[in-house]
Design a protein around this motif. Structure first.
Motif, PDB file in Angstrom:
ATOM      1  N   ASP A 106     -13.628 -48.161 -66.480  1.00  0.00           N
ATOM      2  CA  ASP A 106     -13.685 -49.345 -65.835  1.00  0.00           C
ATOM      3  C   ASP A 106     -15.020 -49.710 -66.125  1.00  0.00           C
ATOM      4  N   GLY A 107     -15.637 -49.199 -67.205  1.00  0.00           N
ATOM      5  CA  GLY A 107     -16.798 -49.987 -67.413  1.00  0.00           C
ATOM      6  C   GLY A 107     -18.202 -49.663 -66.601  1.00  0.00           C
ATOM      7  N   LEU A 108     -17.953 -48.830 -65.440  1.00  0.00           N
ATOM      8  CA  LEU A 108     -19.027 -48.639 -64.660  1.00  0.00           C
ATOM      9  C   LEU A 108     -20.006 -47.578 -64.746  1.00  0.00           C
ATOM     10  N   ALA A 109     -19.631 -46.775 -65.803  1.00  0.00           N
ATOM     11  CA  ALA A 109     -20.457 -45.325 -65.993  1.00  0.00           C
ATOM     12  C   ALA A 109     -20.349 -45.213 -67.550  1.00  0.00           C
ATOM     13  N   GLY A 110     -21.413 -44.450 -68.039  1.00  0.00           N
ATOM     14  CA  GLY A 110     -21.367 -43.960 -69.374  1.00  0.00           C
ATOM     15  C   GLY A 110     -22.323 -42.919 -69.779  1.00  0.00           C
ATOM     16  N   ALA A 111     -22.046 -42.403 -70.819  1.00  0.00           N
ATOM     17  CA  ALA A 111     -23.013 -41.128 -71.355  1.00  0.00           C
ATOM     18  C   ALA A 111     -23.530 -41.598 -72.785  1.00  0.00           C
ATOM     19  N   SER A 112     -24.815 -41.281 -72.980  1.00  0.00           N
ATOM     20  CA  SER A 112     -25.114 -41.111 -74.402  1.00  0.00           C
ATOM     21  C   SER A 112     -25.366 -39.800 -74.873  1.00  0.00           C
ATOM     22  N   ILE A 113     -24.802 -39.354 -76.136  1.00  0.00           N
ATOM     23  CA  ILE A 113     -24.717 -38.190 -76.521  1.00  0.00           C
ATOM     24  C   ILE A 113     -25.716 -37.911 -77.967  1.00  0.00           C
ATOM     25  N   ASP A 114     -26.507 -37.077 -77.802  1.00  0.00           N
ATOM     26  CA  ASP A 114     -27.567 -36.750 -79.040  1.00  0.00           C
ATOM     27  C   ASP A 114     -26.587 -36.009 -79.836  1.00  0.00           C
ATOM     28  N   VAL A 115     -26.134 -36.810 -81.211  1.00  0.00           N
ATOM     29  CA  VAL A 115     -25.605 -36.155 -82.031  1.00  0.00           C
ATOM     30  C   VAL A 115     -26.336 -35.304 -83.122  1.00  0.00           C
TER      31      VAL A 115
END
Length: 127
Positions: A106-115
């Motif tokens: 729904d585009g209301l949440a996200g996560a950034s992952i340090d790869v």
């Protein structure tokens, strides 16, 4: 959680801290509308948290809905840490500057992952 120890503070940004009896889970209330709550979980009281979230009144409930896997050992594969999100239909973007972003359907949440970071105690996933 009502029986967990509560500590109230008159000064500082955090006005209330609630800790589990084993001190593995800590919840802090900051009393404003931006990052109003900080929640962390660790394997034991003095370890680096394995899971951390900063949430406010705009956080979708599905972000904090439960799974008992939040304290599992860190995996070298970033997909293991976010498997429940990917299984729920979250999509990823190509990595940029060592970070890979995934977004909820729904585009209301996200996560950034340090790869890129190889430090096992580094915070690798930020919701």
């Amino acid at each position: 959680m009502a029986h967990w120890p509560h500590q109230h503070f008159d000064t500082g940004p955090c006005q209330l801290v609630v800790a589990s009896p084993a001190h593995r889970i800590c919840i802090g209330w900051f009393g404003d509308d931006y990052d109003a709550w900080a929640i962390s979980a660790a394997e034991d009281p003095v370890s680096t948290p394995r899971w951390t979230a900063r949430i406010n009144q705009n956080t979708p409930p599905k972000i904090v809905e439960g799974s008992d896997t939040f304290l599992t050992k860190t995996s070298p594969r970033w997909t293991d840490g976010v498997r429940p999100l990917l299984d729920a239909g979250w999509t990823s973007s190509p990595p940029r500057r060592g970070l890979l972003d995934i977004i909820s359907p729904d585009g209301l949440a996200g996560a950034s992952i340090d790869v890129v970071d190889a430090d096992p105690d580094a915070e690798t996933v930020t919701l």
